[in-house]
Design a protein around this motif. Sequence first.
Motif, PDB file in Angstrom:
ATOM      1  N   LEU A 143      -5.820   4.086   6.777  1.00 51.09           N
ATOM      2  CA  LEU A 143      -5.249   3.712   5.480  1.00 51.09           C
ATOM      3  C   LEU A 143      -5.493   2.232   5.179  1.00 51.09           C
ATOM      4  O   LEU A 143      -5.924   1.880   4.074  1.00 51.09           O
ATOM      5  CB  LEU A 143      -3.757   4.028   5.438  1.00 51.09           C
ATOM      6  N   LEU A 144      -5.224   1.387   6.160  1.00 52.95           N
ATOM      7  CA  LEU A 144      -5.442  -0.057   5.963  1.00 52.95           C
ATOM      8  C   LEU A 144      -6.891  -0.376   5.617  1.00 52.95           C
ATOM      9  O   LEU A 144      -7.162  -1.246   4.783  1.00 52.95           O
ATOM     10  CB  LEU A 144      -5.043  -0.830   7.218  1.00 52.95           C
ATOM     11  N   SER A 145      -7.804   0.334   6.256  1.00 51.21           N
ATOM     12  CA  SER A 145      -9.228   0.061   6.027  1.00 51.21           C
ATOM     13  C   SER A 145      -9.675   0.442   4.621  1.00 51.21           C
ATOM     14  O   SER A 145     -10.739   0.022   4.172  1.00 51.21           O
ATOM     15  CB  SER A 145     -10.084   0.796   7.058  1.00 51.21           C
ATOM     16  N   PRO A 166      -9.821   2.544  -3.440  1.00 51.48           N
ATOM     17  CA  PRO A 166     -10.749   3.034  -2.404  1.00 51.48           C
ATOM     18  C   PRO A 166     -10.110   4.100  -1.501  1.00 51.48           C
ATOM     19  O   PRO A 166     -10.776   5.048  -1.082  1.00 51.48           O
ATOM     20  CB  PRO A 166     -11.102   1.773  -1.607  1.00 51.48           C
ATOM     21  N   LEU A 167      -8.825   3.974  -1.234  1.00 51.54           N
ATOM     22  CA  LEU A 167      -8.114   4.972  -0.434  1.00 51.54           C
ATOM     23  C   LEU A 167      -8.069   6.303  -1.178  1.00 51.54           C
ATOM     24  O   LEU A 167      -8.317   7.364  -0.597  1.00 51.54           O
ATOM     25  CB  LEU A 167      -6.698   4.469  -0.141  1.00 51.54           C
ATOM     26  N   LEU A 168      -7.771   6.247  -2.466  1.00 52.02           N
ATOM     27  CA  LEU A 168      -7.703   7.471  -3.264  1.00 52.02           C
ATOM     28  C   LEU A 168      -9.062   8.159  -3.363  1.00 52.02           C
ATOM     29  O   LEU A 168      -9.134   9.390  -3.456  1.00 52.02           O
ATOM     30  CB  LEU A 168      -7.176   7.162  -4.665  1.00 52.02           C
ATOM     31  N   ALA A 169     -10.124   7.377  -3.340  1.00 50.25           N
ATOM     32  CA  ALA A 169     -11.480   7.923  -3.462  1.00 50.25           C
ATOM     33  C   ALA A 169     -11.979   8.558  -2.165  1.00 50.25           C
ATOM     34  O   ALA A 169     -12.953   9.308  -2.182  1.00 50.25           O
ATOM     35  CB  ALA A 169     -12.450   6.825  -3.898  1.00 50.25           C
ATOM     36  N   PHE A 214      -6.931   9.912   1.710  1.00 51.46           N
ATOM     37  CA  PHE A 214      -5.947  10.396   0.746  1.00 51.46           C
ATOM     38  C   PHE A 214      -5.158  11.566   1.334  1.00 51.46           C
ATOM     39  O   PHE A 214      -3.938  11.669   1.158  1.00 51.46           O
ATOM     40  CB  PHE A 214      -6.643  10.786  -0.558  1.00 51.46           C
ATOM     41  N   SER A 215      -5.831  12.428   2.067  1.00 47.54           N
ATOM     42  CA  SER A 215      -5.161  13.552   2.714  1.00 47.54           C
ATOM     43  C   SER A 215      -4.184  13.074   3.787  1.00 47.54           C
ATOM     44  O   SER A 215      -3.055  13.569   3.878  1.00 47.54           O
ATOM     45  CB  SER A 215      -6.199  14.498   3.321  1.00 47.54           C
ATOM     46  N   VAL A 216      -4.603  12.107   4.591  1.00 47.84           N
ATOM     47  CA  VAL A 216      -3.715  11.539   5.619  1.00 47.84           C
ATOM     48  C   VAL A 216      -2.474  10.938   4.959  1.00 47.84           C
ATOM     49  O   VAL A 216      -1.345  11.138   5.418  1.00 47.84           O
ATOM     50  CB  VAL A 216      -4.470  10.484   6.465  1.00 47.84           C
ATOM     51  N   LEU A 217      -2.683  10.223   3.875  1.00 53.81           N
ATOM     52  CA  LEU A 217      -1.569   9.586   3.160  1.00 53.81           C
ATOM     53  C   LEU A 217      -0.596  10.619   2.612  1.00 53.81           C
ATOM     54  O   LEU A 217       0.616  10.523   2.839  1.00 53.81           O
ATOM     55  CB  LEU A 217      -2.114   8.719   2.022  1.00 53.81           C
ATOM     56  N   THR A 218      -1.102  11.604   1.891  1.00 53.64           N
ATOM     57  CA  THR A 218      -0.196  12.573   1.274  1.00 53.64           C
ATOM     58  C   THR A 218       0.509  13.429   2.322  1.00 53.64           C
ATOM     59  O   THR A 218       1.682  13.773   2.151  1.00 53.64           O
ATOM     60  CB  THR A 218      -0.923  13.447   0.232  1.00 53.64           C
ATOM     61  N   GLU A 219      -0.171  13.730   3.410  1.00 53.13           N
ATOM     62  CA  GLU A 219       0.477  14.494   4.484  1.00 53.13           C
ATOM     63  C   GLU A 219       1.603  13.684   5.123  1.00 53.13           C
ATOM     64  O   GLU A 219       2.693  14.213   5.381  1.00 53.13           O
ATOM     65  CB  GLU A 219      -0.537  14.921   5.540  1.00 53.13           C
TER      66      GLU A 219
END
Length: 178
Positions: free
Chosen positions: A9-11, A31-34, A39-44
Amino acid sequence: MTGGAQELLLSRIRDVPDYPQPGVVFKDITPLLADPEAFSVLTEALAEVCVRHGATKVVGLEARGFILGAPVAVRAGLGFIPIRKAGKLPGATLSQAYALEYGTAEIEVHAEDLTPDDRVMVIDDVLATGGTAAAAMELIRRGGADVAGLAVLMELGFLGGRARLEPTLAALEALLAL
C-alpha cells in the motif's frame, strides 16, 4: 494486516509536494487505486475491520470515502451510505456543520438510510484533523444509528485527529500511520 501488505500500500501512495498549496505534501492514492492487487488488499483489509467490529452498514465520506467505502461494503456484505457535501442529495436529509481552518462546511445524509438497528463503520482515505469524521459521526448518531468506528487507509498523526476522536469512538483503525 501483514507487513508485506502495508509495504504494498505504501509503495502505491505518491507524494505530491506543494499541493494543494506550498508546504503541503499531498498523499495521492490514485496509483494505489489503479493497481488491482493493491486496491484489493486495501478493500479486503477495511472489510475485515467492518466485520470485526460488527458493522451493519458502511458510510463513505465524499469523495474518496466513496471510492473506498462502496467496494468495502460489498466485500463485507453490508449496505453503503454516502455522506455528501450539503446540497448534493435529493429528498429529506440530515445535515451537520463543522469548522474548517477558514470558515465552515456542511455534510448531509439521507434521513431514512440510518436506523436504530444500524452499527455504522465510517470509511475514508485519510484521518487528518478529524473534523469531517467527527461531523459524520455526529450525523450518524443524530440519525439514530450507532457508530461502530472509523477505518481509514492512512492517518496523518501529526495533525491530531486521533486525539480529537478517540474519546468518542469504539474503534479507530488506520491501516497506515504516516
